[in-house]
Every structure is written in C-alpha cells, then in structure tokens.
Write a protein that holds these residues in place. Sequence first.
Motif, short mmCIF file in Angstrom:
data_model
loop_
_atom_site.label_atom_id
_atom_site.label_comp_id
_atom_site.label_asym_id
_atom_site.label_seq_id
_atom_site.Cartn_x
_atom_site.Cartn_y
_atom_site.Cartn_z
N GLN A 88 -8.05 9.81 4.07
CA GLN A 88 -7.73 8.49 3.55
C GLN A 88 -6.30 8.15 3.88
O GLN A 88 -5.97 7.03 4.23
CB GLN A 88 -7.93 8.47 2.02
N GLY A 89 -5.41 9.18 3.75
CA GLY A 89 -4.00 8.94 4.03
C GLY A 89 -3.77 8.55 5.48
O GLY A 89 -2.99 7.66 5.79
N GLN B 186 1.24 6.91 -6.74
CA GLN B 186 0.14 7.78 -7.14
C GLN B 186 0.44 9.24 -6.84
O GLN B 186 0.09 10.14 -7.61
CB GLN B 186 -1.15 7.35 -6.45
N GLU B 187 1.12 9.50 -5.72
CA GLU B 187 1.50 10.87 -5.37
C GLU B 187 2.45 11.45 -6.41
O GLU B 187 2.30 12.60 -6.84
CB GLU B 187 2.17 10.90 -3.99
N LEU C 160 0.65 4.09 -2.92
CA LEU C 160 0.27 5.47 -2.62
C LEU C 160 1.36 6.44 -3.03
O LEU C 160 1.08 7.52 -3.56
CB LEU C 160 -0.03 5.61 -1.12
N LYS C 161 2.61 6.06 -2.78
CA LYS C 161 3.73 6.91 -3.17
C LYS C 161 3.79 7.07 -4.69
O LYS C 161 4.04 8.17 -5.20
CB LYS C 161 5.04 6.29 -2.66
N ASN D 71 0.81 -1.22 0.00
CA ASN D 71 0.00 0.00 0.00
C ASN D 71 0.84 1.26 0.00
O ASN D 71 0.52 2.24 -0.70
CB ASN D 71 -0.93 0.01 1.22
N THR E 67 -5.02 5.08 6.04
CA THR E 67 -4.08 4.12 5.46
C THR E 67 -2.87 3.95 6.36
O THR E 67 -2.37 2.85 6.55
CB THR E 67 -3.63 4.60 4.07
N MET F 193 -6.32 9.69 -2.08
CA MET F 193 -5.21 10.61 -1.88
C MET F 193 -5.55 11.76 -0.93
O MET F 193 -4.72 12.61 -0.67
CB MET F 193 -4.78 11.19 -3.23
#
Length: 407
Positions: free
Chosen positions: A354-355, A92-93, A89-90, A85, A358, A350
């Motif tokens: 959510q962050g 997507q950032e 996420l990284k 995860n 997560t 994002m």
Amino acid sequence: MMLASNGGILAPIAKILGYVIQVIYNVLEVFGIQNIGLCIILFTIVIRLIMFPLTLNQQRFTKINQLMQPEISKIQKKYRNKRDNASMLKQQEEINAIYDKYGASPTAGCLPLLIQMPILLALYNVIMDVPTYIPRVYEAYKPIAQALMSENGFVKTLQSIGETVNLSSRYILSDNPVLDDVISYLAHMPNNAWDLISDKLPGAADVVASHVEGLIHMNDFVLGINITQAPGFRLSIYLLIPILAAGAQFITAKVSLGKMDDDNPAASTSRTMMMTMPLVSFFMCITLPAAIGIYWATSSIIQIIQQGAIDFYYDHTDMDKIIEKQRKKVAKKKAKRKGKPTLQERMMGMDQTQGQSTSRAHNSNSKVKSAANINTKNVDLAQTRKKGGSIASKANIVKELDDRRGK
C-alpha cells in the motif's frame, strides 16, 4: 410467536444460558424457594462473573489508553491542518508507534465488546421467556395452557385480554399457536389478567383457580412487586426498579468519564452516553415487565462493583509491568504473522504494498500538478494547437519535455 420460537443465531447461546438459569432455579427449590425474581438476580450475577475476564481485558485496554492518549493527542494536534496523503500516512505511522510502545491495539477494546454482545442479547432472550428454559416453570403453566386450548375461540379471547391488560405488543399470540406459544404468552400476563381469563373462558376456570395462586407466588418478588407487571407511568413501588437501573447506568458512565482526558475524542461521546443511556434504561424498564427491569438493574449494579474493583486494582499495581507484558504478547503475535500486515494495517493502508502504491500515486499526482501549472501558450509544441489549457494537453507537454530531456 415468542422469543423461544425465534432465537435465530442466538439460540445456541440462549440454550447454554438456559441450562445455567435452570440449575439456579433447581438449587433454590431445594431450599424451598420458588421465586423467579431471585433466580434472575442470581442468574445475572453468575453470568457477569463468567464474563469477568472479558470485562477485565476491556478495562485493561481502557487504562492503557488513558496513559497513551496524551501522546496520541499531541500527534493529532501536530497534523491537525494537514490533509494530504503523505501527512495522513505519517500521522498514522506515528500513532502506530505509540500503540507498539504500550503494547496496545486500536481494536483491542472492541473485541471483548464483540464477544459480550451476543451473550448479553441471548441473556435478554432467556429473561424474556423464562418458561422455555426452566422446566419447572413450564410445568406450572402447562395445565392452565392445556385447559385454555380446549376452549373454543381461546386464541381471540386471550388476544383480547392481552390488549385489555395492556400487554406489550412484543408478546404476540399467533392464530394457530402450539402449547409452547400459549405458555410463553401466559407467562407475561399480569395478575389482573387471571380473573378476566376465568370469566371469558369459564370452561377452564376451575383449572385456573387451582393453579394461579402458585403462579402468582412464583412471580412475586419483594415489596409486592410481580415480575410480570410493567411499572408503567404511575406512582408505585414498581418505579424503584427503573430508578435503580437508570441511576446505576448514570454512575457507571460518570465514573468512566471522570478519568477521561478532555482531549480524548471519545470524551464527547461518553458525555452524550452519560445523559442518554440512563434515560433509555428508565424508559425500557418502565414499559417492560419488572423481570426485565430486575435483570437490567442487577446488571448495572454489578457493572459498578466490577468497575470499582478493577479501578482499585489498576490504581495500586505497576502499570509498567502490565505494559511490558502486553508488548511481549504483541511481539509473539507479530512473530506468528511472519511479517504479514494485520487487518488494522491493511485497512489503514500501512502495509508495504500500500505504501509503495501510495508513493507512486503521490509522484504521479506531483507530475499532474506540475503539468497543470505550465502555461501551454508559451511552449512551442504541437499540443499548443489543441484547445488551450486542458489538463490532458498539459500532461502531454510534460511527457514530451521528459522525452527530450532523456535524449
């Protein structure tokens, strides 16, 4: 029932487009031209020109996407084998940062398509049922329809004639049709159906004979092509229409693919589309009346011209200025949102909430993983008397150890 009776949610759009094709037909009639085929061509050109701003916006995103795709591909390669995860996420950032850099949005290319699709579908409906939207054409069929409706058993007779001339199953005449339905049904009858109608319904033969010549003239296009006739799987001049439509589709896909990076995930899809769409166009245009093929071929040819003009424009313009303008637009939209996450950010998880969720989930998972690695048999706690090795028992051990450390 015909399309006019079943427009659904597209009916309002089709009605507006119907006014456009009506105006075009009336203008042509002023010059002594009563030709539905030419009317369809001009109608398609006008609608495509009206939709040009949407096409331009979509092509702008495509051009910007071509510029930023190498950077996105580099990020995707960087995280290719990382499926946890945190890494996702990284990734997507970092991709979102690229979109911000170029003033683009992952959904920017979809919006014009979403707007265009209802218009194109409604346009198709108009072409499929011209008499409903052009009063002059409607009036031309009306005397014949009224004469036929006065004959006993006219419904079954017309249905039988439709089967004899291989009228497509999409054109269905109900058992209790109204005048509009009969006119729509007759409008799709090919030339060879009129003699059959006169023979099978002799009471209306005189009316058919006095009006059919005008209808045939109205539906004649060029080179002997009649817009109500489907080309079919036979060698004839009608094949020119599906060939033009399929060829234009292929050229459009080829031009789009030629400027696409092989690393672009959409490249594979585009190659498939380049092969399948021309075949679909050819099959559709060969089985449907020539009117649909004329619309389809005209639309594809206009698309090639528009794409060529747009490509020329962007190849000779300063893309940095366009990107800077896009960034300012994005900045204004962000200011209006006042820090609220976009739909895309909410979907991708994002946003800040959510962050945080997560992060908590990640910490919790880490503790569970640590618990799973503990050998319960070597820990002198009450839990060792339980059935050995369960995740629950290990989690309880970790909790008790944490409590002892806290004390």
